[in-house]
Design an enzyme around this catalytic site. Structure first.
Site, PDB file in Angstrom:
ATOM      1  N   LYS A   1      34.366  58.219  55.322  1.00 47.60           N
ATOM      2  CA  LYS A   1      35.000  59.147  54.100  1.00 47.60           C
ATOM      3  C   LYS A   1      36.353  58.596  53.847  1.00 47.60           C
ATOM      4  O   LYS A   1      36.545  58.489  52.512  1.00 47.60           O
ATOM      5  CB  LYS A   1      35.307  60.513  54.819  1.00 47.60           C
ATOM      6  CG  LYS A   1      34.181  61.279  55.393  1.00 47.60           C
ATOM      7  CD  LYS A   1      34.268  62.703  55.900  1.00 47.60           C
ATOM      8  CE  LYS A   1      35.104  62.482  57.260  1.00 47.60           C
ATOM      9  NZ  LYS A   1      34.468  61.807  58.133  1.00 47.60           N
ATOM     10  N   THR A   2      37.134  57.997  54.834  1.00 47.95           N
ATOM     11  CA  THR A   2      38.467  57.316  54.301  1.00 47.95           C
ATOM     12  C   THR A   2      38.347  56.128  53.466  1.00 47.95           C
ATOM     13  O   THR A   2      39.076  55.963  52.444  1.00 47.95           O
ATOM     14  CB  THR A   2      39.217  57.168  55.574  1.00 47.95           C
ATOM     15  OG1 THR A   2      39.455  58.241  56.330  1.00 47.95           O
ATOM     16  CG2 THR A   2      40.656  56.631  55.382  1.00 47.95           C
TER      17      THR A   2
ATOM     18  N   ASP B   1      44.577  62.106  54.439  1.00 52.18           N
ATOM     19  CA  ASP B   1      43.442  61.648  55.312  1.00 52.18           C
ATOM     20  C   ASP B   1      43.253  62.340  56.477  1.00 52.18           C
ATOM     21  O   ASP B   1      44.415  62.723  56.734  1.00 52.18           O
ATOM     22  CB  ASP B   1      43.507  60.111  55.378  1.00 52.18           C
ATOM     23  CG  ASP B   1      42.469  59.510  56.223  1.00 52.18           C
ATOM     24  OD1 ASP B   1      41.377  60.109  56.294  1.00 52.18           O
ATOM     25  OD2 ASP B   1      42.821  58.482  57.028  1.00 52.18           O
ATOM     26  N   ASP B   2      42.215  62.813  56.885  1.00 50.35           N
ATOM     27  CA  ASP B   2      42.050  63.399  58.307  1.00 50.35           C
ATOM     28  C   ASP B   2      42.904  64.578  58.497  1.00 50.35           C
ATOM     29  O   ASP B   2      43.893  64.449  59.316  1.00 50.35           O
ATOM     30  CB  ASP B   2      42.277  62.339  59.472  1.00 50.35           C
ATOM     31  CG  ASP B   2      41.391  62.403  60.423  1.00 50.35           C
ATOM     32  OD1 ASP B   2      40.799  63.301  60.637  1.00 50.35           O
ATOM     33  OD2 ASP B   2      41.672  61.597  61.615  1.00 50.35           O
TER      34      ASP B   2
ATOM     35  N   LYS C   1      48.130  73.355  45.751  1.00 51.96           N
ATOM     36  CA  LYS C   1      47.739  73.990  44.542  1.00 51.96           C
ATOM     37  C   LYS C   1      49.096  73.883  43.620  1.00 51.96           C
ATOM     38  O   LYS C   1      48.647  74.435  42.385  1.00 51.96           O
ATOM     39  CB  LYS C   1      47.581  75.420  44.928  1.00 51.96           C
ATOM     40  CG  LYS C   1      46.758  75.927  45.903  1.00 51.96           C
ATOM     41  CD  LYS C   1      46.639  77.309  46.370  1.00 51.96           C
ATOM     42  CE  LYS C   1      45.284  77.502  47.376  1.00 51.96           C
ATOM     43  NZ  LYS C   1      45.734  79.146  47.589  1.00 51.96           N
TER      44      LYS C   1
ATOM     45  N   LYS D   1      30.399  53.423  59.997  1.00 51.24           N
ATOM     46  CA  LYS D   1      31.524  52.733  61.015  1.00 51.24           C
ATOM     47  C   LYS D   1      31.042  52.225  62.300  1.00 51.24           C
ATOM     48  O   LYS D   1      31.633  51.448  62.769  1.00 51.24           O
ATOM     49  CB  LYS D   1      32.738  53.751  61.067  1.00 51.24           C
ATOM     50  CG  LYS D   1      34.187  53.108  61.101  1.00 51.24           C
ATOM     51  CD  LYS D   1      35.152  54.174  60.928  1.00 51.24           C
ATOM     52  CE  LYS D   1      36.542  53.799  61.096  1.00 51.24           C
ATOM     53  NZ  LYS D   1      37.529  54.860  60.945  1.00 51.24           N
TER      54      LYS D   1
END
Length: 753
Positions: free
Chosen positions: A555-556, A609-610, A637, A714
């Site tokens: 994902k990263t 991230d994370d 937002k 990974k």
């Protein structure tokens, strides 16, 4: 020289001026029953000769008489008792305000001559104050007192005020001569000593190069070293100087008060101090007082406040003496946040900052307010400034000096390379527009640093490093700064503080993106759609996407790849590994700073991230940081400022947790990033990653045929690297063994790894 509007016409008798003091006013003197002080009249002495005078009233002048001083009678050819026709005269202030007036000067009495130098600048200021709002004509003669000396003056030349300057624009350069003009506070007076005079003049006002009106007509952005700030200067002119270039009587009639404070804020290195310094040079005002905020503070009680009072003392004294005719006093505060923090927030029990703020407030806009000051404050942290200072009447013009756009970068680079270009030291292959396009999010200071770095690189080529360091003079004479020098400095030496940190996100994609199947392609395609939406849509300046999926699914890396492919000028990764050991408050501040920096760029991308690690989430308990959660909810937002666009990419392995925390609603959309789920996909990954031979891959494919797997890309990379450390005959066996250790490898079973 006909009058504009005649509302008074009378035959009057010329008389002698009743007092010496009135003779020095340069006004004709009448009885208050005939005219009012300050009116302008034409005096017709013969059918073909008219002269314009400003009048004063005095009770000793009989009604029906008009009294003149000796220089006035000499100029107009008047004799005592002569009948003259007097009519009202109205100046056309759009055409007849004096822009510049040249005056010939000499001692009135030859026996009072001396060799002392006389400051023509002070003399001009005193002249404008004494004769403000009076009419003057070419060849007019008058008496002027300065430093207890009497001087005889004769008007040689009058130029009308430039209409362009009245509008706050650069001078058009058109000079219009006029015979009659009205002296206003912004007029320029130039003194020229008479021929054979022993008078010694010093100062700028003795030459034609002196300034015209409050705005110096010679100002030029490039000569002043300013680039990319055209719009900001235009806004400052409109807000701060429009009222100051108009004649004071018009401003008074409108009931208009001058702007007394300008606040310049923005990122470091964008030209705040430079702009304030040049504003002082552009204005025909008293020498600016420049003070750094910390210099005001003093360890002794009351001294800090006294330092503030000293800054305003000259302006106070001049306003008491001269009122509306006082000159403009400019006070420049650098690092204003050092002394003007929010009151009541200081930890110190002395409250020094509070009393300094109070003193500054009272001087700018207190009970005895000053109208002859312009206070310019500069800060990188406008959020720290006390709110009372920011209201209208104080620092009411708030101007953000932000990062220059591409057009501004062209101007700045042109300014810093002009000298090299003039001496043929800039190679023809250097394209300023190309450099401007490559330097997204560079500040003005960083662009100047880039030019310096390129110059250093070019000079370094001509240095011979032998037993001593010396310059190769033969080659140095042919020195030129080339495109490669700039590009080398761009890639290695000068990085933008508010730009993309390539080393930051390149670590996440150092092995590249392994497109092992359609799911990866779909994620990248959807990511680029969101990038285009951010760039092109005016309805959605804020786009937030969440990449969610199991651990080790990449994902990263995918988020970093989407960010890199966007080519946005600002890319920042907000990662938990940079906040180890931070308290909740400091973590919130660090996250907020990333977003604040992003708002300064026109196009920005922030990767969060994370997220569950940022929130300190653990399933045992469960426990998480509500403070960080609320901060992220607000920032996800919050729309960027007008004209700015922001793409936020979040990553998480715990979508269910974010659902419970009601954070999923803060994202515009969610994209699922899956693991490798079939044997065929795993074999395709092995081919893309390399390492195994064709025979080894065929063996692995045979073993995995028809089986389902579940492994993140990974984790797969780690298992491959471990297997490759074995001897060649055992690598496939070891790889399959590692897969078995993570789960089951039976047909129909799902291996979860």
């Amino acid at each position: 020289m006909a009058a504009r509007v005649v509302i008074f016409f009378k035959t009057m008798q010329a008389a002698r001026c009743p007092t010496d003091e009135l003779s020095l006013t340069n006004c004709a003197v009448v009885n208050e029953k005939d005219l009012q002080s300050g009116q302008h009249v034409t005096v017709k002495t013969t059918p073909n000769h008219k002269f314009v005078f400003t009048v004063k009233t005095h009770h000793t002048v009989p009604p029906g008489s008009i009294a003149f001083s000796l220089p006035q009678r000499k100029w107009a050819g008047l004799s005592i008792g002569q009948e003259v026709e007097v009519a009202n005269y109205n100046f056309d202030k759009s055409k007849q305000c004096i822009g510049a007036m040249t005056i010939e000067i000499d001692f009135l009495q030859k026996k009072s001559t001396d060799s002392s130098p006389y400051d023509s600048d002070k003399m001009a200021a005193e002249f404008i104050q004494q004769f403000n709002n009076q009419g003057f004509s070419v060849t007019q003669q008058l008496v002027f007192t300065f430093c207890d000396k009497l001087f005889g003056l004769m008007v040689k030349d009058i130029e009308a005020m430039d209409a362009s300057i009245l509008r706050g624009e650069p001078a058009s350069g058109k000079k219009q001569k006029i015979d009659i003009g009205l002296m206003v506070g912004n007029s320029q007076v130039i003194f020229e000593k008479a021929e054979s005079s022993s008078l010694t003049l010093v100062g700028k006002a003795k030459t034609k190069e002196a300034r015209q009106t409050i705005i110096n007509p010679e100002w030029n952005f490039e000569k002043m070293g300013i680039g990319g700030l055209d719009r900001e200067f235009s806004d400052i002119f409109r807000r701060a100087f429009a009222s100051r270039v108009f004649p004071p009587d018009i401003v008074e009639q409108m009931g208009c008060k001058h702007v007394k404070g300008i606040m310049l804020f923005g990122p470091p290195g964008c030209g705040k101090t430079l702009m304030a310094r040049q504003i002082g040079k552009m204005l025909n005002a008293r020498e600016p007082k420049v003070v750094n905020g910390p210099e005001i503070l003093n360890k002794y009680v009351g001294e800090s406040e006294a330092n503030i009072r000293k800054l305003f003392a000259d302006a106070e004294d001049e306003q008491k003496r001269l009122g509306a005719n006082s000159g403009l006093h400019i006070i420049i505060f650098d690092e204003l946040d050092a002394i003007c923090k929010q009151r009541g927030t200081g930890a110190s029990s002395t409250g020094v900052h509070d009393t300094v703020v109070n003193q500054l407030l009272s001087k700018i806009d207190g009970v005895e307010q000053l109208n002859n000051i312009l206070v310019i404050g500069m800060t990188n942290r406008p959020d720290l400034i006390d709110d009372a200072l920011m209201r209208p009447g104080r620092f009411e013009v708030k101007m953000e000096i932000s990062l220059p756009d591409e057009k501004g970068r062209v101007q700045i680079l042109t300014i810093h390379t002009n000298k090299m270009r003039g001496f043929n030291l800039l190679a023809p292959d250097v394209d300023i527009k190309e450099l401007a396009a490559e330097t997204k999010n560079y500040s003005g200071a960083e662009l100047e640093g880039l030019v310096r770095a390129a110059q250093s690189t070019a000079m370094n080529r001509h240095i011979k490093a032998t037993s001593t360091v010396e310059v190769d003079m033969e080659k140095a004479e042919k020195l030129q700064v080339t495109r490669s020098d700039f590009m080398g400095s761009l890639n290695n030496d000068i990085k933008p503080a508010f730009g993309t940190n390539q080393e930051d996100y390149s670590n996440y994609i150092m092995n590249g993106i392994i497109k092992w199947g359609d799911p990866v392609t779909h994620v990248l395609d959807d990511g680029m759609l969101l990038v285009q939406q951010t760039k092109n849509s005016d309805r959605t300046p804020l786009v937030a996407v969440l990449l969610e999926g199991p651990p080790h699914s990449g994902k990263t890396a995918l988020a970093a790849q989407i960010a890199e492919d966007s080519e946005f000028p600002f890319i920042k990764i907000c990662s938990p590994d940079k906040m180890i050991g931070h308290s909740e408050i400091s973590k919130c501040q660090a996250i907020k700073k990333v977003f604040d920096d992003a708002y300064k760029s026109q196009l920005s991308c922030v990767v969060v991230d994370d997220i569950e690690r940022l929130l300190d989430y653990v399933p045992i308990g469960p426990r998480f940081s509500n403070l960080v959660l609320q901060a992220l909810l607000v920032l996800l937002k919050k729309a960027p400022p007008k004209g700015r666009k922001l793409l936020i990419i979040g990553t998480t392995s715990r979508k269910d947790v974010l659902q419970e925390m009601e954070m999923l609603d803060a994202f515009s959309t969610t994209i699922h990033v899956p693991n490798i789920s079939t044997g065929e996909q795993l074999v395709d990954s092995l081919e893309l990653l390399g390492g195994f031979t064709d025979k080894e891959r065929a063996s692995i494919a045979h073993q995995l045929k028809g089986k389902r797997v579940w492994i993140g890309i990974k984790k797969l990379l780690v298992l491959i690297e471990m297997s490759l450390q074995m001897p060649a005959d055992y690598r496939v066996t070891k790889f399959l063994s590692l897969l078995r250790d993570e789960g089951a490898l039976n047909e129909g079973d799902q291996i979860r790894i």
